[in-house]
Design a protein around this motif. Structure first.
Motif, PDB file in Angstrom:
ATOM      1  N   ARG A  41       0.849  -1.195   0.000  1.00  0.00           N
ATOM      2  CA  ARG A  41       0.000   0.000   0.000  1.00  0.00           C
ATOM      3  C   ARG A  41       0.879   1.238   0.000  1.00  0.00           C
ATOM      4  O   ARG A  41       1.886   1.300   0.701  1.00  0.00           O
ATOM      5  CB  ARG A  41      -0.946   0.007   1.211  1.00  0.00           C
ATOM      6  N   ARG A  42       0.474   2.206  -0.800  1.00  0.00           N
ATOM      7  CA  ARG A  42       1.275   3.409  -0.975  1.00  0.00           C
ATOM      8  C   ARG A  42       1.002   4.385   0.160  1.00  0.00           C
ATOM      9  O   ARG A  42       0.040   5.130   0.138  1.00  0.00           O
ATOM     10  CB  ARG A  42       0.965   4.054  -2.325  1.00  0.00           C
ATOM     11  N   GLU A  43       1.864   4.343   1.147  1.00  0.00           N
ATOM     12  CA  GLU A  43       1.760   5.252   2.288  1.00  0.00           C
ATOM     13  C   GLU A  43       2.667   6.453   2.046  1.00  0.00           C
ATOM     14  O   GLU A  43       3.783   6.308   1.531  1.00  0.00           O
ATOM     15  CB  GLU A  43       2.182   4.547   3.583  1.00  0.00           C
ATOM     16  N   GLU A  44       2.217   7.634   2.430  1.00  0.00           N
ATOM     17  CA  GLU A  44       3.049   8.823   2.308  1.00  0.00           C
ATOM     18  C   GLU A  44       4.107   8.825   3.413  1.00  0.00           C
ATOM     19  O   GLU A  44       3.927   8.223   4.477  1.00  0.00           O
ATOM     20  CB  GLU A  44       2.193  10.085   2.388  1.00  0.00           C
ATOM     21  N   SER A  45       5.203   9.505   3.170  1.00  0.00           N
ATOM     22  CA  SER A  45       6.344   9.441   4.083  1.00  0.00           C
ATOM     23  C   SER A  45       5.990   9.893   5.492  1.00  0.00           C
ATOM     24  O   SER A  45       6.471   9.339   6.472  1.00  0.00           O
ATOM     25  CB  SER A  45       7.504  10.279   3.538  1.00  0.00           C
ATOM     26  N   GLY A  46       5.146  10.910   5.616  1.00  0.00           N
ATOM     27  CA  GLY A  46       4.799  11.421   6.937  1.00  0.00           C
ATOM     28  C   GLY A  46       3.944  10.471   7.753  1.00  0.00           C
ATOM     29  O   GLY A  46       3.808  10.624   8.965  1.00  0.00           O
ATOM     30  N   GLU A  47       3.336   9.461   7.086  1.00  0.00           N
ATOM     31  CA  GLU A  47       2.451   8.524   7.765  1.00  0.00           C
ATOM     32  C   GLU A  47       3.192   7.304   8.293  1.00  0.00           C
ATOM     33  O   GLU A  47       2.692   6.602   9.162  1.00  0.00           O
ATOM     34  CB  GLU A  47       1.349   8.054   6.801  1.00  0.00           C
TER      35      GLU A  47
END
Length: 706
Positions: free
Chosen positions: A444-450
């Protein structure tokens, strides 16, 4: 490239005759499309040699407007009359064809024929966004991802959260005072703390004392948090937040205007804060979009009394000692590498052994309970996800891969794959329930801040299962699933969890859910009835359902108080229909089964994180990657030590030898830091007596063990 986009009630196109010798060969027929974007496009001379870039820019503009207007139909219309410097026909046709193929992954797309005289009718809607023109040029940055708008939370925050948010605003003010070029971004909550995002300045841990000193000055000035007019907001990022959240109260502390994301977010005055702490730095992309600027995130807490501050610092000290992201690395269970990337942990031999112990335990227990193990591919064509609905409702969270003419995607979940196995032959009511399980690697494509430690990852592994059953079997199967989950959690020693009934929110759909209100109402009623029968206590949360059905989430908090979902159980009416899943009933007629989606131990990585924090690294004997550490006093006893090692391994004891040229006290101290269950010390006395000395975690030593 020049484009003109019309949001239209309808468009009709009819090719008449070829306009150029390079016109594409087509079957002459009339095209008709309702409720669509009509994209008049002229590819220009300057675009030649930059085809891929210009395709991306065209697609980006169409997607942005289609998302904003919630449009699913697109008509691409080659219209050379928009420019006086057209490209060659080959370039223009390639750009249009490639844009069409990409847009078809998400939209219903038609393309008017290239190089033909055409009669066309367009009925434009006439609202402010219905007619938009753009000039796109090579060399300018193209956004690959889209902004995530800010949302206002209309529920009042707790007193603790209010003090945290107030300090976050003061930190923003302090940074603005110290660095005139700084811009204050969003102020939000993260578990038991708040944060403020800062743009335009580089901050590091060395700057925190300076910021802390300035916050103290702000508190001493006794500044009020005053409501001001929205028109008074001047700072760039705050204006963007205000545009997203709409008509909310805006506050001012000193000369800093702040647009809150929460109701009643701030205390009355800075003097209300007795104590505060700055807890560290992180980073985040503006609006959670990796194409946007990266901001520095400062975490902080605030307190009404000194006693609350003292209590928090004691909890923080304990939390730091248990933090899986720190302790898991210190214990040598996992690591990360910048060369590999964020959210992609590397499990060491010790960590992999822990993983293996859990996986074998779960798979063996599921097999005892009638589950059938499957092994399915890590990726599939986009067509599979279009049937399941993931393409429409979850595509932004997926990794997309191009392979020639095929568009592939790494799987974000396993259900569509197991449904293909079910559909591989005709099923009888006598076969149901069928319980599939799989230890699934998902992406799953999680953003870096998450992303954080083992909690939020781009690649992870779950104990996935799908139970396909008749309606009369649903309750019994649901109860059995809960029994399995509770058994696993009890065996693992995890107790501090609770249940959340996650429902859909029809008032805030925005394409998030499958649009079938009747099915949603029915499935929610069924799940509520089952939950009430189990007698478990649960909370209810709107807007947390899966896109295809309501679910029961099992929630836990990490050592910092942040809530995470560790296990889910979902009832699904939608996907059996989408995949045309059937069985033959007693009367010989086809019926639709119902599906229970579930995990049993959840995401292995996340559960390992919970176990590290729960046990502070001191795992029970059956879970420990290393159960016994063998230490030699000197090299003269190595022969006997190897005999002991061999015998322990033959009895399935996980043992590790420390035969370094170090003092025995140093070896014991290192083994204690590694938190092994038993330390076995072998000196000359043990060799002579053919016995061992065993030390447990409490420091108690038993000599003469045979």
């Amino acid at each position: 490239m020049k484009i003109l986009i019309l949001h239209s009630d309808l468009v009709e196109v009819e090719p008449k005759k070829k306009a150029i010798k390079d016109a594409e060969e087509i079957e002459q027929k009339k095209q008709h499309m309702d409720e669509c974007l009509v994209v008049f496009t002229a590819v220009e001379k300057k675009d030649e040699g930059n085809e891929e870039e210009m395709v991306g820019k065209l697609v980006n503009e169409v997607q942005k407007l289609a998302t904003e207007l919630k449009v699913e139909n697109v008509m691409l219309y080659p219209y050379v009359h928009l420019t006086s410097e057209p490209s060659n026909p080959k370039t223009a046709l390639n750009v249009l064809k490639n844009a069409e193929n990409i847009l078809k992954e998400k939209y219903n797309v038609e393309r008017a024929p290239f190089g033909w005289y055409k009669a066309f009718t367009v009925k434009c809607k006439g609202h402010p966004l219905s007619e938009l023109s753009r000039e796109l040029s090579p060399g300018e940055k193209v956004k690959k991802f889209f902004d995530k708008p800010f949302e206002f939370h209309n529920e009042s925050v707790t007193e603790e959260e209010k003090y945290n948010l107030s300090v976050a605003a003061m930190v923003g003010k302090a940074v603005s005072d110290l660095y005139k070029e700084a811009e204050v971004g969003s102020i939000g909550l993260h578990g038991d703390r708040a944060y403020v995002d800062i743009a335009k300045v580089k901050l590091n841990e060395e700057t925190l004392p300076k910021i802390k000193k300035q916050v103290k000055k702000i508190i001493g000035k006794i500044l009020k948090f005053e409501k001001v007019e929205a028109k008074d907001v001047n700072q760039r990022l705050q204006k963007e937040i205000l545009k997203d959240v709409g008509d909310v109260d805006v506050y001012k502390v000193g000369d800093l205007e702040v647009v809150p994301l929460y109701k009643d977010a701030f205390v009355k005055s800075t003097k209300d804060v007795a104590k505060f702490e700055l807890l560290g730095l992180g980073s985040a992309y503006w609006k959670n979009n990796a194409d946007n600027e990266q901001l520095t995130r400062i975490y902080c807490v605030g307190f009404k009394t000194s006693q609350e501050h003292e209590n928090f610092m004691k909890r923080l000290e304990d939390a730091l000692a248990r933090d899986h992201n720190k302790l898991g690395r210190e214990l040598g269970l996992y690591m990360t590498s910048d060369l590999i990337g964020q959210g992609l942990p590397l499990f060491t031999p010790k960590g992999t052994k822990l993983f293996q112990i859990l996986q074998r335990f779960v798979e063996d227990e599921e097999e005892k309970r009638g589950y059938l193990l499957t092994k399915t591919p890590f990726m599939a064509k986009s067509e599979l996800y279009k049937v399941s609905g993931h393409w429409d409702h979850y595509r932004d969270g997926m990794f997309i891969v191009k392979d020639g003419n095929d568009v592939m995607a790494l799987r974000p979940m396993t259900c569509p794959f197991q449904f293909q196995i079910y559909n591989s032959k005709l099923r009888s009511y006598k076969e149901l329930p069928i319980r599939y399980n799989e230890t699934s690697t998902l992406f799953r494509r999680e953003e870096s801040g998450e992303m954080h430690g083992l909690i939020r990852l781009r690649q992870f592994t779950i104990s996935e299962g799908h139970l396909i059953c008749r309606m009369d079997q649903l309750e019994q199967e649901f109860f059995a699933v809960l029994d399995l989950i509770n058994y696993i959690f009890k065996t693992l020693g995890l107790k501090d969890y609770w249940y959340r009934f996650s429902r859909w929110d029809p008032e805030n759909n925005n394409g998030k859910y499958i649009d079938n209100p009747k099915a949603w109402d029915e499935s929610e009623k069924i799940l509520k009835r089952i939950l009430d029968k189990t007698g478990v206590k649960y909370t209810e949360e709107k807007g947390e359902a899966a896109f295809y059905g309501p679910k029961l989430d099992i929630q836990m908090k990490n050592v910092y108080g942040k809530e995470d979902t560790v296990v889910t159980v979902q009832i699904d009416f939608a996907l059996p229909e989408r995949f045309n899943m059937t069985y033959v009933n007693k009367e010989g007629k086809e019926e639709r089964p119902i599906v229970i989606h579930r995990t049993s131990i959840g995401c292995y990585e996340r559960t390992i994180a919970q176990l590290i924090e729960h046990y502070a690294g001191k795992f029970p004997l059956w879970l420990s990657p290393v159960q016994v550490k063998l230490l030699n006093v000197n090299d003269d006893v190595l022969g006997y030590l190897k005999e002991v090692e061999k015998e322990l391994k033959e009895n399935n004891i996980r043992v590790e030898v420390d035969d370094r040229q170090k003092t025995i006290s140093k070896k014991v101290r290192d083994a204690q830091i590694e938190k092994v269950n038993y330390i076995v010390i072998i000196g000359q006395k043990e060799v002579d007596e053919k016995k061992i000395a065993v030390r447990d975690r409490t420091g108690k030593i038993e000599y003469g063990v045979s």
